[in-house]
Design a protein around this motif. Structure first.
Motif, PDB file in Angstrom:
ATOM      1  N   VAL A  15       0.850  -1.180   0.000  1.00 15.86           N
ATOM      2  CA  VAL A  15       0.000   0.000   0.000  1.00 15.86           C
ATOM      3  C   VAL A  15       0.889   1.234   0.000  1.00 15.86           C
ATOM      4  N   SER A  67       3.192   0.697  -8.049  1.00 18.10           N
ATOM      5  CA  SER A  67       2.050   0.351  -7.217  1.00 18.10           C
ATOM      6  C   SER A  67       0.982  -0.314  -8.074  1.00 18.10           C
ATOM      7  N   HIS A  69      -1.978  -0.632  -7.192  1.00 21.27           N
ATOM      8  CA  HIS A  69      -3.253  -0.149  -6.677  1.00 21.27           C
ATOM      9  C   HIS A  69      -3.864   0.973  -7.508  1.00 21.27           C
TER      10      HIS A  69
END
Length: 94
Positions: A15, A67, A69
């Motif tokens: 994260v 990332s 995400h």
């Protein structure tokens, strides 16, 4: 100490919360993608398509590694600053 422990756990899970750090890393990825394809080369419209494809793919791959995400969209535009300017662009998304 608890906050540091939470941050460590979030990093282990991948994260990314520090957008300023993410921005710096993304900028470095994009600069390297351009530099790796264009450094030391003279503009030649015959290679525009090849260059924009390579820059776009390199940037997309590098940003995805930062990332997983985020949804990512990369656009690349090469423009020769001369009379009779030619333009070539390319986009890629993940």
């Amino acid at each position: 100490a608890a906050a540091a422990s939470e941050e460590g756990e979030e990093e282990k899970r991948g994260v990314v919360l520090e957008f300023s750090t993410l921005k710096e890393r993304a900028t470095a990825v994009l600069e390297e993608a351009c530099r790796s394809q264009l450094a030391g080369k003279t503009f030649d419209f015959r290679y525009q398509s090849r260059w924009t494809d390579a820059i776009t793919q390199s940037a997309l791959e590098g940003l995805r590694e930062l990332s997983p995400h985020f949804k990512i969209m990369v656009s690349c535009v090469l423009l020769q600053k001369r009379s009779l300017t030619r333009l070539h662009s390319d986009s890629s998304a993940y």
